[in-house]
Scaffold this motif. Structure first.
Motif: not given
Length: 181
Positions: A64-72
């Protein structure tokens, strides 16, 4: 100010890409703050959002395809959202090529628009909720000055086609994703 805080983070963090793995490393300490390998993700692409400390990581896990928000700044995963159903290996590789050329953009409310896994998607940046998505194939897009409309550019086919320069210009409603013309 958000812009200067983000600038400081960009000076301290580096994104290391090795094969299919992507990591965020603090250049002052050498500490790995985040890594796709540790998460079990097969990354497709990554995008740094200007004037923020946000790194969006597009990835595949369990087909499955996902998008994640990672805090740099911290390497913390703020949220992940499923953006596509089952993907096959060849289909996924084809989508990677297309999505690599269209960079996400933020609107005035802080939502992000992007072309991920072959879909044009609007996401709430606070919680990752998919606000709308479209199967429209894009080569580029922009948000108009008022933020009410999205101007999209796509290949028009015909004589221009894949190798030509013929393109179609469309307008979609930013709130709903519905075509205006």
């Amino acid at each position: 100010d958000r812009s200067s805080a983000a600038s400081d983070v960009y000076k301290r963090q580096v994104i290391v890409t090795k094969g299919m793995s992507k990591s965020v490393v603090d250049t002052n300490t050498g500490k790995v703050l985040f890594g796709t390998l540790k998460e079990g993700w097969a990354p497709v692409n990554h995008y740094m959002i200007p004037n923020t400390t946000t790194l969006l990581v597009e990835y595949v896990k369990d087909k499955k395809s996902y998008i994640a928000n990672v805090d740099l700044a911290t390497g913390t995963i703020k949220w992940t959202s499923e953006i596509g159903g089952l993907v096959g290996r060849l289909k996924d590789l084809a989508k990677r090529e297309r999505s690599a050329k269209v960079y996400p953009k933020l609107d005035k409310e802080g939502n992000v628009y992007g072309y991920f896994s072959g879909k044009f998607i609007k996401l709430n940046m606070t919680n990752g909720k998919v606000l709308w998505q479209s199967d429209q194939k894009l080569t580029n897009f922009d948000i108009n000055k008022t933020g009410a409309y999205i101007i999209t550019i796509s290949r028009a086919g015909g004589l221009g086609g894949f190798l030509g320069t013929k393109e179609a210009l469309n307008i979609i409603d930013a709130k709903t994703g519905a075509p205006v013309w």
